[in-house]
Write a protein that holds these residues in place. Structure first.
Motif, short mmCIF file in Angstrom:
data_model
loop_
_atom_site.label_atom_id
_atom_site.label_comp_id
_atom_site.label_asym_id
_atom_site.label_seq_id
_atom_site.Cartn_x
_atom_site.Cartn_y
_atom_site.Cartn_z
N ALA A 37 0.85 -1.18 0.00
CA ALA A 37 0.00 0.00 0.00
C ALA A 37 0.89 1.24 0.00
O ALA A 37 1.99 1.23 0.56
CB ALA A 37 -0.92 0.01 1.22
N LEU A 38 0.43 2.29 -0.65
CA LEU A 38 1.14 3.56 -0.69
C LEU A 38 0.21 4.66 -0.21
O LEU A 38 -0.85 4.88 -0.80
CB LEU A 38 1.62 3.86 -2.11
N GLU A 51 4.84 8.92 -6.92
CA GLU A 51 3.75 7.94 -6.90
C GLU A 51 3.76 7.07 -8.16
O GLU A 51 3.63 5.83 -8.08
CB GLU A 51 2.42 8.68 -6.81
N THR A 52 3.91 7.70 -9.32
CA THR A 52 3.91 6.96 -10.57
C THR A 52 5.07 5.98 -10.63
O THR A 52 4.93 4.84 -11.10
CB THR A 52 3.99 7.92 -11.77
N SER A 53 6.22 6.39 -10.13
CA SER A 53 7.38 5.51 -10.12
C SER A 53 7.14 4.30 -9.24
O SER A 53 7.51 3.17 -9.58
CB SER A 53 8.62 6.28 -9.63
N VAL A 54 6.50 4.50 -8.07
CA VAL A 54 6.16 3.37 -7.20
C VAL A 54 5.25 2.39 -7.94
O VAL A 54 5.49 1.17 -7.94
CB VAL A 54 5.48 3.86 -5.91
N LEU A 55 4.22 2.90 -8.59
CA LEU A 55 3.28 2.05 -9.30
C LEU A 55 3.96 1.27 -10.43
O LEU A 55 3.73 0.07 -10.60
CB LEU A 55 2.13 2.88 -9.86
N VAL A 63 4.00 -6.94 -8.30
CA VAL A 63 3.49 -6.61 -6.97
C VAL A 63 2.24 -5.76 -7.12
O VAL A 63 2.23 -4.77 -7.86
CB VAL A 63 4.55 -5.85 -6.14
N ASP A 64 1.17 -6.13 -6.43
CA ASP A 64 -0.04 -5.31 -6.40
C ASP A 64 0.21 -4.08 -5.52
O ASP A 64 0.72 -4.22 -4.40
CB ASP A 64 -1.22 -6.09 -5.83
N CYS A 65 -0.14 -2.91 -6.00
CA CYS A 65 0.07 -1.68 -5.23
C CYS A 65 -1.20 -0.84 -5.24
O CYS A 65 -1.72 -0.50 -6.32
CB CYS A 65 1.23 -0.87 -5.79
N THR A 66 -1.72 -0.54 -4.06
CA THR A 66 -2.89 0.31 -3.91
C THR A 66 -2.44 1.67 -3.38
O THR A 66 -1.62 1.74 -2.46
CB THR A 66 -3.89 -0.31 -2.91
N VAL A 67 -2.96 2.74 -3.98
CA VAL A 67 -2.56 4.10 -3.59
C VAL A 67 -3.72 4.83 -2.93
O VAL A 67 -4.86 4.78 -3.41
CB VAL A 67 -2.10 4.91 -4.81
#
Length: 325
Positions: A37-38, A51-55, A63-67
């Motif tokens: 999660a972010l 944020e975009t780089s993390v995604l 890896v699933d990533c929820t912002v």
């Protein structure tokens, strides 16, 4: 590079529409892979880059990533921490609203690994092997800005500068460090004829500089703690029909670099948001796997085994093409 960044911003805009909606996060039992999660403090042009780089980097690692976007709200960000723990996320990446939240975030997270990105947390609260901080040395931009002003005064045989100084969010580590470093390294004789926060906001900076001009205040240079405020200051001068003085920013965003090309800004300092986002994901994965943070590439690991640092880079008219081509 600029095409890639614009594509990333478009991707982030789509993510922004989904963030903060808890119904977008399926129940834990529907997931079988690694989930991160972010929690973002807010969104501006620079933070969208992080944020975009993390995604993007999470996706590359399957890896699933929820912002979630906290909207600069302390309570909302603490709810993000609680939700990520209760919903069984493997790790949490946090761009803090304020370092005053650090201990509360870590308490709420319990055993879930937490990586702080971009905004320095209360470092004494972090635990090696469970936490990390990915960022850049916020004393560097102030030093670079001071060096540019010192050189400008010398080259133009100016003995004194009247400076307008626009700072970020009060109390943040970056705001304090950038100010202290500028003050320490600024050698030319000077006065700060205006020194106030514009909260990293373009519109606020434009209003404040516009009011100074209307009041008949004179100044030789404007120094801002980010590009958005610097652009706002330049817009205020243009709107008043004034010839632009040297205007300095920080972050090296698309807008900031384009501002240098267009003659609106004289100088900025690139903050490596792309690299910060990538390293935050790598740090989270290392903590999940129980690995040392020295496995994270492209960073300098501090002696505390908690901080992963990436340097700033000065940008002016001579090298700006490197950052927007």
């Amino acid at each position: 590079m600029i095409k890639r960044i614009f594509a990333a911003l478009l991707c982030a805009a789509t993510a922004a529409c989904l963030s903060g909606c808890e119904e977008q996060t399926p129940p834990p039992e529907e997931h079988t892979g690694t989930r991160i999660a972010l929690s973002m403090s807010s969104r501006d042009q620079f933070l969208v880059t992080v944020e975009t780089s993390v995604l993007e980097h999470a996706a590359k690692n399957q890896v699933d990533c929820t912002v979630w976007d906290a909207g600069n709200d302390y309570v909302v960000q603490m709810q993000h921490v609680k939700d990520s723990r209760e919903q069984g996320y493997d790790a949490l990446i946090v761009n803090e609203v304020s370092p005053s939240l650090t201990r509360g975030i870590l308490r709420e997270a319990e055993d879930m690994p937490v990586v702080f990105v971009n905004r320095e947390p209360e470092m004494s609260a972090l635990t090696a092997g469970k936490n990390a901080y990915v960022g850049s040395d916020d004393s560097e931009p102030g030093r670079f800005q001071a060096a540019w002003l010192n050189d400008y005064a010398e080259e133009n045989e100016l003995e004194h500068l009247d400076i307008v100084y626009l700072t970020g969010i009060e109390g943040q580590a970056s705001t304090i460090a950038r100010r202290e470093s500028l003050m320490e390294h600024l050698k030319v004789d000077h006065d700060f004829v205006y020194d106030s926060t514009a909260q990293f906001d373009r519109a606020k900076a434009q209003v404040q500089v516009g009011m100074l001009i209307e009041a008949g205040r004179s100044f030789d240079a404007i120094v801002a703690q980010n590009d958005e405020m610097a652009i706002g200051a330049a817009m205020a001068m243009q709107a008043a029909g004034k010839e632009l003085c040297p205007i300095l920013g920080i972050d090296g965003t698309i807008v900031g670099c384009q501002g240098i090309q267009d003659g609106m800004l004289s100088f900025t300092v690139r903050q490596p948001g792309d690299e910060q986002g990538r390293a935050a994901v790598d740090a989270a994965l290392a903590l999940i796997a129980g690995e040392s943070l020295d496995t994270v590439s492209g960073v300098t690991l501090g002696e505390d085994e908690l901080s992963l640092m990436i340097p700033y880079e000065p940008v002016d008219a001579e090298n700006v093409e490197e950052y927007i081509s």
